[in-house]
Design a protein around this motif. Structure first.
Motif, PDB file in Angstrom:
ATOM      1  N   ARG A  90       0.812  -1.220   0.000  1.00 61.22           N
ATOM      2  CA  ARG A  90       0.000   0.000   0.000  1.00 61.22           C
ATOM      3  C   ARG A  90       0.850   1.278   0.000  1.00 61.22           C
ATOM      4  NH1 ARG A  90      -5.341   1.727   1.327  1.00 61.22           N
ATOM      5  NH2 ARG A  90      -5.295   3.800   2.233  1.00 61.22           N
ATOM      6  N   CYS A  91       1.863   1.300   0.856  1.00 62.16           N
ATOM      7  CA  CYS A  91       2.665   2.528   0.998  1.00 62.16           C
ATOM      8  C   CYS A  91       4.055   2.370   0.393  1.00 62.16           C
ATOM      9  CB  CYS A  91       2.790   2.913   2.467  1.00 62.16           C
ATOM     10  SG  CYS A  91       3.667   1.686   3.453  1.00 62.16           S
ATOM     11  N   GLU A  97       0.304   7.361   4.723  1.00 60.03           N
ATOM     12  CA  GLU A  97      -0.792   7.644   3.805  1.00 60.03           C
ATOM     13  C   GLU A  97      -0.478   9.010   3.186  1.00 60.03           C
ATOM     14  OE1 GLU A  97      -3.648   5.876   3.227  1.00 60.03           O
ATOM     15  OE2 GLU A  97      -3.056   4.249   4.542  1.00 60.03           O
ATOM     16  N   PRO A  98      -1.095   9.307   2.033  1.00 60.87           N
ATOM     17  CA  PRO A  98      -0.876  10.650   1.472  1.00 60.87           C
ATOM     18  C   PRO A  98      -1.230  11.771   2.439  1.00 60.87           C
ATOM     19  CG  PRO A  98      -1.999   9.231  -0.116  1.00 60.87           C
ATOM     20  CD  PRO A  98      -1.957   8.467   1.184  1.00 60.87           C
ATOM     21  N   GLY A 100      -0.488  11.912   5.460  1.00 63.20           N
ATOM     22  CA  GLY A 100       0.553  12.091   6.474  1.00 63.20           C
ATOM     23  C   GLY A 100       0.378  11.156   7.652  1.00 63.20           C
ATOM     24  N   PHE A 101      -0.839  10.601   7.781  1.00 61.91           N
ATOM     25  CA  PHE A 101      -1.049   9.627   8.850  1.00 61.91           C
ATOM     26  C   PHE A 101      -0.340   8.327   8.515  1.00 61.91           C
ATOM     27  CE2 PHE A 101      -4.389  12.535  10.015  1.00 61.91           C
ATOM     28  CZ  PHE A 101      -4.350  12.476  11.393  1.00 61.91           C
ATOM     29  N   TYR A 102      -0.206   7.482   9.496  1.00 54.53           N
ATOM     30  CA  TYR A 102       0.481   6.224   9.203  1.00 54.53           C
ATOM     31  C   TYR A 102      -0.396   5.314   8.348  1.00 54.53           C
ATOM     32  CZ  TYR A 102      -1.873   4.343  13.419  1.00 54.53           C
ATOM     33  OH  TYR A 102      -2.781   3.965  14.363  1.00 54.53           O
ATOM     34  N   CYS A 103       0.253   4.496   7.552  1.00 51.34           N
ATOM     35  CA  CYS A 103      -0.416   3.597   6.614  1.00 51.34           C
ATOM     36  C   CYS A 103      -1.328   2.632   7.355  1.00 51.34           C
ATOM     37  CB  CYS A 103       0.648   2.848   5.819  1.00 51.34           C
ATOM     38  SG  CYS A 103      -0.015   1.541   4.780  1.00 51.34           S
ATOM     39  N   ILE A 104      -2.567   2.530   6.882  1.00 55.69           N
ATOM     40  CA  ILE A 104      -3.525   1.673   7.584  1.00 55.69           C
ATOM     41  C   ILE A 104      -3.273   0.186   7.336  1.00 55.69           C
ATOM     42  CG2 ILE A 104      -5.364   3.377   7.809  1.00 55.69           C
ATOM     43  CD1 ILE A 104      -6.688   1.997   5.337  1.00 55.69           C
ATOM     44  N   LYS A 105      -2.573  -0.120   6.265  1.00 58.60           N
ATOM     45  CA  LYS A 105      -2.312  -1.536   5.967  1.00 58.60           C
ATOM     46  C   LYS A 105      -1.201  -2.109   6.853  1.00 58.60           C
ATOM     47  CE  LYS A 105      -1.797  -5.100   2.696  1.00 58.60           C
ATOM     48  NZ  LYS A 105      -2.682  -6.178   3.120  1.00 58.60           N
TER      49      LYS A 105
END
Ligand SMILES: [Zn+2]
Ligand SMILES: [Zn+2]
Ligand SMILES: [Zn+2]
Length: 116
Positions: A90-91, A97-98, A100-105
């Motif tokens: 995903r990242c 994530e775009p 700025g939060f951390y990738c949910i996957k």
């Protein structure tokens, strides 16, 4: 990262958030207040296998809303990863994530279990 102590299943490391000082690095209450990541203990343990935290790049400090500890590693600068890991599709390993939060996957680790 230099482990202070290492066992078969865990490593003990200096708290990245306060750099092992045990005091709040940002002095929010006061420069003498206790680091809330390690609760003043200066060190933290992490279960193996470990990897530098991709989200905060090992600083232990949240890339968003600085002055807080990184939500992925909780101030350790190091995270536990799956036994057999691969780069997060995903990242792509950026752990973000775009937004700025951390990738949910991968939950900000940049890697996921190869079994998935
Ligand atoms: Zn600390
Ligand atoms: Zn982190
Ligand atoms: Zn990811």
């Amino acid at each position: 990262m230099h482990p202070l102590k290492e066992t078969q299943s865990k490593v003990l490391i200096n708290c990245a958030f306060c750099r092992g000082r045990g005091k709040d690095p940002f002095g929010i209450m006061s420069y003498l207040s206790t680091c809330y990541a390690c609760k003043g203990k200066k060190s933290l343990s992490v279960a193996k296998p470990i990897k530098g935290c991709a989200y905060c790049q090992g600083t232990g400090v949240s890339p968003i809303g600085a002055r807080n500890y990184c939500l992925v590693c909780r101030g350790r600068g190091i995270v536990t990863i799956p036994e057999v890991a691969k780069v997060c599709p995903r990242c792509g390993g950026s752990a973000r994530e775009p937004s700025g939060f951390y990738c949910i996957k991968c939950k900000g680790k940049g890697v996921v279990s190869k079994k998935e």
